[in-house]
Design a protein around this motif. Structure first.
Motif, mmCIF file in Angstrom:
data_model
loop_
_atom_site.group_PDB
_atom_site.id
_atom_site.type_symbol
_atom_site.label_atom_id
_atom_site.label_comp_id
_atom_site.label_asym_id
_atom_site.label_seq_id
_atom_site.Cartn_x
_atom_site.Cartn_y
_atom_site.Cartn_z
ATOM 1 N N THR A 67 0.750 -1.120 0.093
ATOM 2 C CA THR A 67 0.108 -0.064 0.026
ATOM 3 C C THR A 67 0.906 1.258 0.061
ATOM 4 O OG1 THR A 67 -1.842 -1.274 1.242
ATOM 5 C CG2 THR A 67 -1.703 1.395 1.196
ATOM 6 N N ILE A 68 0.618 2.063 -1.081
ATOM 7 C CA ILE A 68 1.491 3.355 -1.013
ATOM 8 C C ILE A 68 0.495 4.507 -0.721
ATOM 9 C CG2 ILE A 68 0.902 3.716 -3.487
ATOM 10 C CD1 ILE A 68 3.668 4.803 -3.824
ATOM 11 N N SER A 69 1.040 5.455 -0.042
ATOM 12 C CA SER A 69 0.460 6.523 0.737
ATOM 13 C C SER A 69 1.744 7.823 0.206
ATOM 14 C CB SER A 69 0.017 6.265 2.127
ATOM 15 O OG SER A 69 1.116 6.006 2.997
ATOM 16 N N ARG A 70 1.071 9.059 0.605
ATOM 17 C CA ARG A 70 1.747 10.211 0.621
ATOM 18 C C ARG A 70 1.251 11.370 1.502
ATOM 19 N NH1 ARG A 70 2.250 12.453 -5.330
ATOM 20 N NH2 ARG A 70 3.075 14.615 -4.463
ATOM 21 N N ASP A 71 1.921 12.165 2.066
ATOM 22 C CA ASP A 71 1.446 13.304 2.783
ATOM 23 C C ASP A 71 2.141 14.361 1.914
ATOM 24 O OD1 ASP A 71 1.139 15.443 4.463
ATOM 25 O OD2 ASP A 71 1.119 14.087 6.124
ATOM 26 N N SER A 76 6.018 13.653 1.993
ATOM 27 C CA SER A 76 6.827 12.441 2.142
ATOM 28 C C SER A 76 5.768 11.122 1.604
ATOM 29 C CB SER A 76 6.676 12.188 3.616
ATOM 30 O OG SER A 76 5.349 12.210 4.224
ATOM 31 N N MET A 77 6.226 9.971 1.623
ATOM 32 C CA MET A 77 5.569 8.981 0.789
ATOM 33 C C MET A 77 5.969 7.746 1.468
ATOM 34 S SD MET A 77 6.112 7.601 -3.013
ATOM 35 C CE MET A 77 7.911 7.465 -2.711
ATOM 36 N N SER A 78 5.099 6.731 1.704
ATOM 37 C CA SER A 78 5.624 5.581 2.356
ATOM 38 C C SER A 78 4.902 4.380 1.505
ATOM 39 C CB SER A 78 4.755 5.550 3.657
ATOM 40 O OG SER A 78 5.209 6.451 4.485
ATOM 41 N N LEU A 79 5.579 3.234 1.891
ATOM 42 C CA LEU A 79 5.092 2.033 1.040
ATOM 43 C C LEU A 79 5.177 0.929 2.309
ATOM 44 C CD1 LEU A 79 4.419 0.528 -1.602
ATOM 45 C CD2 LEU A 79 7.019 -0.268 -1.467
ATOM 46 N N GLN A 80 3.801 0.386 2.604
ATOM 47 C CA GLN A 80 3.561 -0.687 3.675
ATOM 48 C C GLN A 80 3.687 -1.630 2.705
ATOM 49 O OE1 GLN A 80 3.288 -0.435 6.985
ATOM 50 N NE2 GLN A 80 3.307 -2.702 6.942
#
Length: 114
Positions: A67-71, A76-80
């Motif tokens: 799951t990709i997300s960004r703020d 910033s961006m994250s990859l769970q």
């Protein structure tokens, strides 16, 4: 645009890791952000991306597991990454597009092994 990735490491099959990427420019200026990966002896391949409007796209091998997300406010961006498999072992690279130009961050190593 400078991109700094972090969060890689060693996980067992079925385990989880979370990757993060921070950009030096405003997140609102980045049309797309995403992740690519490169395993030893293989070409770099697309993993996931997220647009400025938070629309997402995933490579088939990771659909339903990553799951990709960004703020945008935090640039910033994250990859769970859940239910990791040995084939997920690779160096993961943060990527962003700004004004039609591609930018790449450092790689962070993910190793999935028992």
């Amino acid at each position: 645009v400078q991109l700094q990735a972090s969060g890689g490491g060693l996980a067992q099959p079925g385990g989880s890791l979370r990757l993060s990427c921070v950009a030096s420019e405003s997140g609102f200026s980045l049309q797309s952000m995403g992740w690519f990966r490169q395993a030893p002896g293989k070409q770099r391949e697309f993993v996931a991306r997220i647009g400025r409007g938070l629309n997402t796209d995933y490579a088939d091998p990771v659909k339903g597991r990553f799951t990709i997300s960004r703020d945008n406010a935090k640039s910033s961006m994250s990859l769970q990454m859940n239910n990791l498999e040995p084939d997920d072992t690779a160096a993961y690279f943060c990527w962003a597009v700004r004004n039609g130009m591609d930018y790449w961050g450092n790689g962070t190593q993910v190793t999935v092994s028992s």
